[in-house]
Scaffold this motif. Structure first.
Motif, PDB file in Angstrom:
ATOM      1  N   SER A 120       0.820  -1.212   0.000  1.00 40.07           N
ATOM      2  CA  SER A 120       0.000   0.000   0.000  1.00 40.07           C
ATOM      3  C   SER A 120       0.851   1.259   0.000  1.00 40.07           C
ATOM      4  O   SER A 120       0.405   2.307  -0.449  1.00 40.07           O
ATOM      5  N   GLU A 121       2.066   1.198   0.520  1.00 36.20           N
ATOM      6  CA  GLU A 121       2.949   2.367   0.450  1.00 36.20           C
ATOM      7  C   GLU A 121       4.396   1.913   0.526  1.00 36.20           C
ATOM      8  O   GLU A 121       4.758   1.126   1.398  1.00 36.20           O
ATOM      9  N   GLU A 122       5.203   2.419  -0.416  1.00 39.00           N
ATOM     10  CA  GLU A 122       6.613   2.072  -0.441  1.00 39.00           C
ATOM     11  C   GLU A 122       7.410   3.209   0.162  1.00 39.00           C
ATOM     12  O   GLU A 122       7.095   4.373  -0.058  1.00 39.00           O
ATOM     13  N   ASP A 123       8.457   2.870   0.890  1.00 41.80           N
ATOM     14  CA  ASP A 123       9.346   3.870   1.465  1.00 41.80           C
ATOM     15  C   ASP A 123       8.573   4.972   2.203  1.00 41.80           C
ATOM     16  O   ASP A 123       8.666   6.149   1.876  1.00 41.80           O
ATOM     17  N   VAL A 124       7.829   4.557   3.201  1.00 40.21           N
ATOM     18  CA  VAL A 124       6.999   5.490   3.985  1.00 40.21           C
ATOM     19  C   VAL A 124       7.906   6.485   4.706  1.00 40.21           C
ATOM     20  O   VAL A 124       8.927   6.097   5.287  1.00 40.21           O
ATOM     21  N   ARG A 125       7.540   7.758   4.708  1.00 44.46           N
ATOM     22  CA  ARG A 125       8.293   8.790   5.440  1.00 44.46           C
ATOM     23  C   ARG A 125       7.385   9.400   6.503  1.00 44.46           C
ATOM     24  O   ARG A 125       6.227   9.732   6.236  1.00 44.46           O
ATOM     25  N   ILE A 126       7.919   9.552   7.690  1.00 43.51           N
ATOM     26  CA  ILE A 126       7.156  10.191   8.771  1.00 43.51           C
ATOM     27  C   ILE A 126       7.232  11.709   8.585  1.00 43.51           C
ATOM     28  O   ILE A 126       8.304  12.230   8.247  1.00 43.51           O
ATOM     29  N   PRO A 127       6.131  12.444   8.785  1.00 43.07           N
ATOM     30  CA  PRO A 127       6.225  13.904   8.685  1.00 43.07           C
ATOM     31  C   PRO A 127       7.288  14.440   9.658  1.00 43.07           C
ATOM     32  O   PRO A 127       7.472  13.891  10.746  1.00 43.07           O
ATOM     33  N   GLU A 128       7.964  15.508   9.261  1.00 45.45           N
ATOM     34  CA  GLU A 128       9.042  16.046  10.092  1.00 45.45           C
ATOM     35  C   GLU A 128       8.507  16.613  11.409  1.00 45.45           C
ATOM     36  O   GLU A 128       9.184  16.628  12.429  1.00 45.45           O
ATOM     37  N   THR A 129       7.267  17.067  11.353  1.00 42.30           N
ATOM     38  CA  THR A 129       6.615  17.553  12.570  1.00 42.30           C
ATOM     39  C   THR A 129       5.140  17.180  12.501  1.00 42.30           C
ATOM     40  O   THR A 129       4.601  16.972  11.420  1.00 42.30           O
ATOM     41  N   GLY A 130       4.509  17.071  13.668  1.00 42.25           N
ATOM     42  CA  GLY A 130       3.098  16.705  13.681  1.00 42.25           C
ATOM     43  C   GLY A 130       2.402  17.351  14.857  1.00 42.25           C
ATOM     44  O   GLY A 130       3.056  17.840  15.782  1.00 42.25           O
ATOM     45  N   ASN A 131       1.069  17.356  14.841  1.00 40.21           N
ATOM     46  CA  ASN A 131       0.364  18.038  15.935  1.00 40.21           C
ATOM     47  C   ASN A 131      -0.458  17.065  16.780  1.00 40.21           C
ATOM     48  O   ASN A 131      -1.559  17.376  17.208  1.00 40.21           O
ATOM     49  N   ILE A 132       0.115  15.866  16.999  1.00 38.53           N
ATOM     50  CA  ILE A 132      -0.542  14.898  17.897  1.00 38.53           C
ATOM     51  C   ILE A 132       0.459  14.449  18.949  1.00 38.53           C
ATOM     52  O   ILE A 132       1.588  14.100  18.626  1.00 38.53           O
ATOM     53  N   TYR A 133       0.056  14.477  20.221  1.00 39.15           N
ATOM     54  CA  TYR A 133       0.880  13.846  21.260  1.00 39.15           C
ATOM     55  C   TYR A 133       0.102  12.677  21.829  1.00 39.15           C
ATOM     56  O   TYR A 133      -1.123  12.705  21.919  1.00 39.15           O
ATOM     57  N   SER A 134       0.845  11.636  22.186  1.00 42.31           N
ATOM     58  CA  SER A 134       0.207  10.380  22.553  1.00 42.31           C
ATOM     59  C   SER A 134       0.872   9.822  23.796  1.00 42.31           C
ATOM     60  O   SER A 134       2.040   9.431  23.762  1.00 42.31           O
TER      61      SER A 134
ATOM     62  N   ILE B  80       4.228  12.695  18.339  1.00 48.08           N
ATOM     63  CA  ILE B  80       5.109  12.019  19.292  1.00 48.08           C
ATOM     64  C   ILE B  80       4.319  11.030  20.145  1.00 48.08           C
ATOM     65  O   ILE B  80       3.181  11.307  20.542  1.00 48.08           O
ATOM     66  N   PHE B  81       4.927   9.860  20.397  1.00 46.04           N
ATOM     67  CA  PHE B  81       4.374   8.874  21.324  1.00 46.04           C
ATOM     68  C   PHE B  81       5.341   8.768  22.496  1.00 46.04           C
ATOM     69  O   PHE B  81       6.561   8.699  22.292  1.00 46.04           O
ATOM     70  N   MET B  82       4.802   8.755  23.716  1.00 47.43           N
ATOM     71  CA  MET B  82       5.675   8.741  24.902  1.00 47.43           C
ATOM     72  C   MET B  82       5.183   7.713  25.906  1.00 47.43           C
ATOM     73  O   MET B  82       3.996   7.689  26.237  1.00 47.43           O
ATOM     74  N   TYR B  83       6.100   6.855  26.360  1.00 48.11           N
ATOM     75  CA  TYR B  83       5.821   6.069  27.576  1.00 48.11           C
ATOM     76  C   TYR B  83       6.996   6.321  28.507  1.00 48.11           C
ATOM     77  O   TYR B  83       8.057   5.718  28.385  1.00 48.11           O
ATOM     78  N   PRO B  84       6.842   7.266  29.441  1.00 44.17           N
ATOM     79  CA  PRO B  84       7.988   7.753  30.216  1.00 44.17           C
ATOM     80  C   PRO B  84       8.330   6.856  31.400  1.00 44.17           C
ATOM     81  O   PRO B  84       7.553   5.972  31.768  1.00 44.17           O
ATOM     82  N   ASP B  85       9.489   7.114  32.014  1.00 38.14           N
ATOM     83  CA  ASP B  85       9.739   6.598  33.350  1.00 38.14           C
ATOM     84  C   ASP B  85       8.954   7.518  34.292  1.00 38.14           C
ATOM     85  O   ASP B  85       8.663   8.668  33.959  1.00 38.14           O
ATOM     86  N   SER B  86       8.607   7.012  35.455  1.00 32.68           N
ATOM     87  CA  SER B  86       7.748   7.772  36.356  1.00 32.68           C
ATOM     88  C   SER B  86       7.905   7.201  37.755  1.00 32.68           C
ATOM     89  O   SER B  86       8.571   6.176  37.927  1.00 32.68           O
TER      90      SER B  86
ATOM     91  N   ILE C 239       9.163   8.800  20.996  1.00 32.52           N
ATOM     92  CA  ILE C 239       9.400   8.381  19.611  1.00 32.52           C
ATOM     93  C   ILE C 239       8.456   9.107  18.665  1.00 32.52           C
ATOM     94  O   ILE C 239       7.289   9.332  18.999  1.00 32.52           O
ATOM     95  N   GLY C 240       8.984   9.493  17.512  1.00 29.01           N
ATOM     96  CA  GLY C 240       8.105  10.121  16.525  1.00 29.01           C
ATOM     97  C   GLY C 240       8.824  11.062  15.586  1.00 29.01           C
ATOM     98  O   GLY C 240       9.995  10.856  15.237  1.00 29.01           O
ATOM     99  N   SER C 241       8.116  12.129  15.219  1.00 26.92           N
ATOM    100  CA  SER C 241       8.652  13.108  14.269  1.00 26.92           C
ATOM    101  C   SER C 241       9.871  13.796  14.873  1.00 26.92           C
ATOM    102  O   SER C 241       9.897  14.112  16.069  1.00 26.92           O
ATOM    103  N   LYS C 242      10.838  14.072  13.998  1.00 25.34           N
ATOM    104  CA  LYS C 242      12.115  14.641  14.440  1.00 25.34           C
ATOM    105  C   LYS C 242      11.912  15.916  15.273  1.00 25.34           C
ATOM    106  O   LYS C 242      12.414  16.038  16.384  1.00 25.34           O
ATOM    107  N   LYS C 243      11.126  16.838  14.726  1.00 25.44           N
ATOM    108  CA  LYS C 243      10.988  18.138  15.402  1.00 25.44           C
ATOM    109  C   LYS C 243      10.291  18.004  16.754  1.00 25.44           C
ATOM    110  O   LYS C 243      10.639  18.694  17.715  1.00 25.44           O
ATOM    111  N   ASN C 244       9.295  17.124  16.839  1.00 26.03           N
ATOM    112  CA  ASN C 244       8.576  16.951  18.108  1.00 26.03           C
ATOM    113  C   ASN C 244       9.483  16.374  19.184  1.00 26.03           C
ATOM    114  O   ASN C 244       9.464  16.817  20.336  1.00 26.03           O
ATOM    115  N   VAL C 245      10.274  15.355  18.805  1.00 26.08           N
ATOM    116  CA  VAL C 245      11.145  14.725  19.806  1.00 26.08           C
ATOM    117  C   VAL C 245      12.246  15.707  20.215  1.00 26.08           C
ATOM    118  O   VAL C 245      12.587  15.809  21.407  1.00 26.08           O
ATOM    119  N   GLU C 246      12.750  16.469  19.256  1.00 27.40           N
ATOM    120  CA  GLU C 246      13.782  17.462  19.591  1.00 27.40           C
ATOM    121  C   GLU C 246      13.240  18.507  20.567  1.00 27.40           C
ATOM    122  O   GLU C 246      13.935  18.943  21.486  1.00 27.40           O
TER     123      GLU C 246
END
Ligand code: AHM
Ligand code: MG
Length: 328
Positions: free
Chosen positions: A190-204, A256-262, A313-320
């Motif tokens: 269904s999709e070859e060489d998928v690229r993640i957007p450099e930035t996104g507006n969802i946090y998880s 970005i998806f996050m499962y932190p230490d806590s 884990i996720g888009s470069k700009k969000n994780v940065e």
């Protein structure tokens, strides 16, 4: 439009490497076969519950357990078919599982049914896999031979059993995405060489655990919720409770998806070897980033097959951006 099946795609990719033995291709095909069988059972799970509740006691809880074990058995028996895999490490087995042929070239880690609490509510669940080469001339194989950092993965991927069944995999040459056509029983490209957007507006993340978090993470999540037109904030919050599914959405839509230490989970909750490493390999291959807050997930030297790690884990700009909060 010409359809490309997973089989064709794998063979085509293999032909680009004249010396390839075809073993890795076979391994991926074996996993895909098990995934089709699991997909069929997952789709029937609801009706099995109803039928069970009709005539017997306590089948509801039982059937959930069964689907986990069923997925584990299917994947292990598929991997045992071709004498390519020497050892399997699964979320469902405490120790390593040695397959009949110890000379097999590959070590496979897997979470056979990720997000299994979603089974009860007919929400998305997945299977995750991560493949390593066994160290040479180590006979008999020891558990410690399986403790390799994620950078040594030769392939990784996941299958999601959602509104459709999809499979994503990488062998280090980008991410390929397939959708199962149940009418013909084939995964179709269904999709070859998928690229993640450099930035996104969802946090998880599980924001219900806010009280257990470090200050830096609390501040970052407040940043995500603040109003700012330039950076498209406030972000949306999404959390499926199945890491593979949350990371899949992040791959396609960014964020970005996050499962932190806590204070509740001092080392995080998610497993390094069969959840975080494979999904990090996928995300990095698509152009994204994955860290434990101070180092790249795939560079962590594992000490234990079932160890946990925090993950962002996720888009470069969000994780940065998140890392800026950790450094502040
Ligand atoms: P599982 O593999 O036993 O199903 O558990 C792992 C899952 C992840 O997929 C998901 O991200 C996380 O656990 C959800 O945990 P929580 O309920 O703490 O938010
Ligand atoms: Mg899991």
């Amino acid at each position: 439009m010409k359809l490309t099946t997973l089989e064709e795609h794998i063979i085509h990719a293999q032909n680009k490497f004249p010396g390839a033995t075809g073993d890795l291709s076979q391994l991926l095909r074996d996993i895909a076969l098990a995934a089709k069988i699991i997909s069929r059972e997952v789709n029937k799970a609801g009706i099995t519950n109803i039928l069970g509740l009709d005539g017997a006691s306590n089948v509801h809880g039982e059937s959930v357990k069964k689907l986990d074990l069923f997925a584990n058995e299917q994947l292990q028996s598929a991997l045992g078919r071709s004498n390519i895999t020497c050892m399997v490490i699964s979320e469902e087995n405490e120790g390593v599982v040695r397959l009949s042929d110890e000379s097999g070239k590959y070590i496979v880690y897997m979470d056979p049914l990720d997000g299994s609490s979603n089974i009860d509510i007919s929400a998305t669940i997945g299977s995750i896999f991560s493949i390593y080469i066994r160290p040479e001339s180590k006979e008999p194989l020891r558990e410690v031979d399986a403790l390799q950092p994620g950078t040594k993965q030769v392939a990784a991927g996941y299958v999601l059993y959602g509104s459709s069944t999809v499979m994503a995999y990488t062998t280090g040459m980008g991410v390929q995405l397939f959708t199962l056509d149940p009418s013909i029983g084939e995964f179709i490209l269904s999709e070859e060489d998928v690229r993640i957007p450099e930035t996104g507006n969802i946090y998880s993340t599980d924001e219900g655990s806010y009280i257990y978090w470090d200050e830096a993470l609390k501040k970052y999540v407040k940043y995500c919720q603040a109003f700012d037109t330039e950076t498209n904030r406030p972000y949306k919050a999404r959390y499926i409770g199945c890491m593979a599914a949350d990371v899949h959405r992040t791959l396609l839509e960014g964020g970005i998806f996050m499962y932190p230490d806590s204070s509740k989970y001092p080392n995080g909750k998610l497993r390094l070897m069969y959840e975080c490493n494979p999904l990090s390999y996928i995300i990095e291959q698509a152009g994204g980033v994955s860290t434990n807050g101070s180092s790249r997930i795939m560079e962590i030297q594992p000490k234990e097959i079932h160890e946990c790690t925090p993950i962002y884990i996720g888009s470069k700009k969000n994780v940065e951006k998140l890392e800026e909060f950790f450094l502040a």
